[in-house]
Design a protein around this motif. Structure first.
Motif, PDB file in Angstrom:
ATOM      1  N   ASN A   6       4.343   1.435  10.856  1.00 58.17           N
ATOM      2  CA  ASN A   6       5.132   0.331  10.486  1.00 58.17           C
ATOM      3  C   ASN A   6       4.909   0.005   9.095  1.00 58.17           C
ATOM      4  O   ASN A   6       3.957   0.373   8.403  1.00 58.17           O
ATOM      5  N   PRO A   7       5.917  -0.477   8.308  1.00 60.00           N
ATOM      6  CA  PRO A   7       5.964  -0.300   6.886  1.00 60.00           C
ATOM      7  C   PRO A   7       5.195  -1.849   6.607  1.00 60.00           C
ATOM      8  O   PRO A   7       4.847  -2.609   7.439  1.00 60.00           O
ATOM      9  N   TYR A   8       5.069  -2.009   5.398  1.00 56.94           N
ATOM     10  CA  TYR A   8       4.499  -3.086   4.822  1.00 56.94           C
ATOM     11  C   TYR A   8       5.094  -4.148   5.116  1.00 56.94           C
ATOM     12  O   TYR A   8       4.358  -5.320   5.372  1.00 56.94           O
ATOM     13  N   GLU A   9       6.146  -4.409   5.748  1.00 51.30           N
ATOM     14  CA  GLU A   9       6.860  -5.548   6.018  1.00 51.30           C
ATOM     15  C   GLU A   9       6.366  -6.079   7.128  1.00 51.30           C
ATOM     16  O   GLU A   9       6.359  -7.457   7.457  1.00 51.30           O
ATOM     17  N   ASN A  10       5.619  -5.651   8.106  1.00 48.29           N
ATOM     18  CA  ASN A  10       4.983  -5.902   9.378  1.00 48.29           C
ATOM     19  C   ASN A  10       3.770  -6.145   9.243  1.00 48.29           C
ATOM     20  O   ASN A  10       2.996  -6.648  10.056  1.00 48.29           O
ATOM     21  N   ILE A  11       3.138  -6.469   7.665  1.00 49.57           N
ATOM     22  CA  ILE A  11       1.679  -6.786   7.831  1.00 49.57           C
ATOM     23  C   ILE A  11       1.714  -8.361   7.749  1.00 49.57           C
ATOM     24  O   ILE A  11       2.620  -9.095   7.561  1.00 49.57           O
ATOM     25  N   ASN A  12       0.652  -8.698   8.526  1.00 47.32           N
ATOM     26  CA  ASN A  12       0.407 -10.352   8.654  1.00 47.32           C
ATOM     27  C   ASN A  12       0.836 -11.264   7.415  1.00 47.32           C
ATOM     28  O   ASN A  12       0.404 -10.901   6.202  1.00 47.32           O
ATOM     29  N   ASN A  13       1.717 -12.183   7.550  1.00 46.66           N
ATOM     30  CA  ASN A  13       2.112 -12.941   6.219  1.00 46.66           C
ATOM     31  C   ASN A  13       0.991 -13.527   5.593  1.00 46.66           C
ATOM     32  O   ASN A  13       0.972 -13.710   4.247  1.00 46.66           O
ATOM     33  N   LEU A 240      -5.515   3.407   9.137  1.00 43.35           N
ATOM     34  CA  LEU A 240      -6.832   2.896   9.376  1.00 43.35           C
ATOM     35  C   LEU A 240      -6.923   1.446   8.888  1.00 43.35           C
ATOM     36  O   LEU A 240      -7.378   0.428   9.712  1.00 43.35           O
ATOM     37  N   LEU A 241      -6.487   1.102   7.670  1.00 46.24           N
ATOM     38  CA  LEU A 241      -6.553  -0.147   7.342  1.00 46.24           C
ATOM     39  C   LEU A 241      -5.311  -0.938   8.057  1.00 46.24           C
ATOM     40  O   LEU A 241      -5.856  -2.206   8.465  1.00 46.24           O
ATOM     41  N   ASN A 248      -6.755  -8.402   6.023  1.00 46.82           N
ATOM     42  CA  ASN A 248      -7.720  -8.708   4.708  1.00 46.82           C
ATOM     43  C   ASN A 248      -6.546  -8.346   3.446  1.00 46.82           C
ATOM     44  O   ASN A 248      -5.925  -7.663   3.483  1.00 46.82           O
ATOM     45  N   PRO A 249      -6.804  -9.396   2.381  1.00 48.09           N
ATOM     46  CA  PRO A 249      -5.754  -9.150   1.060  1.00 48.09           C
ATOM     47  C   PRO A 249      -5.955  -7.913   0.548  1.00 48.09           C
ATOM     48  O   PRO A 249      -5.159  -7.248   0.106  1.00 48.09           O
ATOM     49  N   TYR A 250      -7.242  -7.327   0.494  1.00 51.05           N
ATOM     50  CA  TYR A 250      -7.567  -5.916  -0.330  1.00 51.05           C
ATOM     51  C   TYR A 250      -6.716  -4.973   0.691  1.00 51.05           C
ATOM     52  O   TYR A 250      -6.273  -3.930  -0.225  1.00 51.05           O
ATOM     53  N   CYS A 251      -6.986  -4.890   1.917  1.00 53.87           N
ATOM     54  CA  CYS A 251      -6.239  -4.046   2.546  1.00 53.87           C
ATOM     55  C   CYS A 251      -4.746  -4.245   2.419  1.00 53.87           C
ATOM     56  O   CYS A 251      -4.078  -3.269   2.593  1.00 53.87           O
ATOM     57  N   ALA A 252      -4.093  -5.435   2.415  1.00 51.19           N
ATOM     58  CA  ALA A 252      -2.679  -5.467   2.408  1.00 51.19           C
ATOM     59  C   ALA A 252      -2.460  -4.878   1.108  1.00 51.19           C
ATOM     60  O   ALA A 252      -1.198  -4.872   0.806  1.00 51.19           O
ATOM     61  N   CYS A 253      -3.225  -5.032   0.018  1.00 50.40           N
ATOM     62  CA  CYS A 253      -2.824  -4.698  -1.338  1.00 50.40           C
ATOM     63  C   CYS A 253      -2.554  -3.310  -1.249  1.00 50.40           C
ATOM     64  O   CYS A 253      -1.670  -2.881  -1.973  1.00 50.40           O
TER      65      CYS A 253
END
Length: 300
Positions: A6-13, A240-241, A248-253
């Motif tokens: 899934n692309p970045y758009e699906n990361i938790n808001n 994995l992240l 986690n904001p660092y993982c999201a980054c």
């Protein structure tokens, strides 16, 4: 694979809001162009081996297996872009049965590309190991029949695994299995390299008498492996992240670089044929004959 790629758009808001890293978006046209180039280049590799009898040996068959893996990775992106285009034009019903089935098939091709690359590189490493340290028995061990059987088993296994991973893509064990194959391949090849180094120290004189092509093949493998790790490792880390720290904001980054990581995978399929051509004069000549056809043959 919807859960895995899934692309970045699906990361938790909440994670995205806490992160100072905006998503890096690359034009789809660049992905499409690189994918087309990757398919064409690897198709030339396959045609060159098929059309030249002097290249129809186990080592080049293993290289063809790697070329097929690269080509599947490029085809994945081409078909995905076509599917998105049809959906945007209204020819496909969003989340309909056809789109869902097509998504699963395309995702299977992506996984098949990774698995095919892993096993192809591993079998090339084993081939070079036998060529260097069992040179006298090489042609009796690595026969064309054995090569065909090995490649058939590899691709049947990869196909079955790819389908299974798509079907069970939302389960954590599936993600762990998917990502664990990457380090396992590295460990296997690293063990071969360590053993080769230790044997090389004790059999330096014997190795110096081996055909230069055997050592050159080992160096070529090292280059291919380095490029593979550089192009695929960022994506495996992304998976994995996304699985274990999506909030986690660092993982999201890091996951904001999803499209950059995808671009690296596409580039792998473009780079590999250049490595073949640069390292193998036989393949380089075969490429020229394949591309220029009769014109090249008349000149030579």
């Amino acid at each position: 694979m919807k859960h895995i790629i899934n692309p970045y758009e699906n990361i938790n808001n909440s994670a995205r809001n806490n992160s100072d890293c905006p998503p890096v978006v690359l034009p789809e046209e660049i992905f499409f162009a690189i994918s087309i180039i990757g398919v064409l280049e690897n198709l030339i590799v396959l045609l060159a081996v098929i059309k030249n009898e002097n290249l129809q040996s186990p080592m080049y068959f293993f290289i063809c297996s790697l070329a097929i893996s690269d080509m599947l990775g490029s085809l994945y992106k081409i078909l995905e872009n076509i599917l998105i285009m049809f959906r945007n034009m209204g020819y496909l019903r969003p989340r309909g049965n056809f789109e869902t089935t097509a998504d699963d098939i395309i995702d299977s091709m992506f996984i098949l590309s990774l698995l095919g690359s892993i096993f192809s590189l591993s079998v090339i490493a084993a081939d070079r190991y036998i060529a260097i340290f069992h040179a006298l028995k090489y042609h009796s061990i690595v026969t064309m029949r054995h090569t065909v059987v090995i490649l058939t088993i590899i691709w049947i296994f990869c196909t079955g695994s790819g389908i299974t991973m798509v079907v069970f893509s939302h389960h954590i064990p599936t993600v762990l299995t998917f990502t664990s194959l990457f380090p396992l391949m590295l460990v296997f090849i690293l063990c071969l390299y360590v053993h080769m180094f230790l044997l090389a120290r004790s059999h330096a004189r014997k190795i110096s008498t081996l055909p230069r092509a055997n050592m050159k093949g080992a160096i070529t493998l090292t280059i291919l492996l380095g490029v593979f790790i550089f192009c695929w490792a960022p994506f495996v880390l992304h998976v994995l992240l996304m699985t274990f720290c999506p909030n986690n904001p660092y993982c999201a980054c890091y996951m904001s670089l999803f499209q950059v990581n995808g671009m690296l995978i596409m580039c792998n399929a473009v780079i590999d044929p250049f490595i073949y051509a640069f390292r193998s004069p036989e393949l380089r000549d075969a490429f020229k004959k394949t591309i220029f056809c009769n014109r090249y043959q008349r000149n030579y």
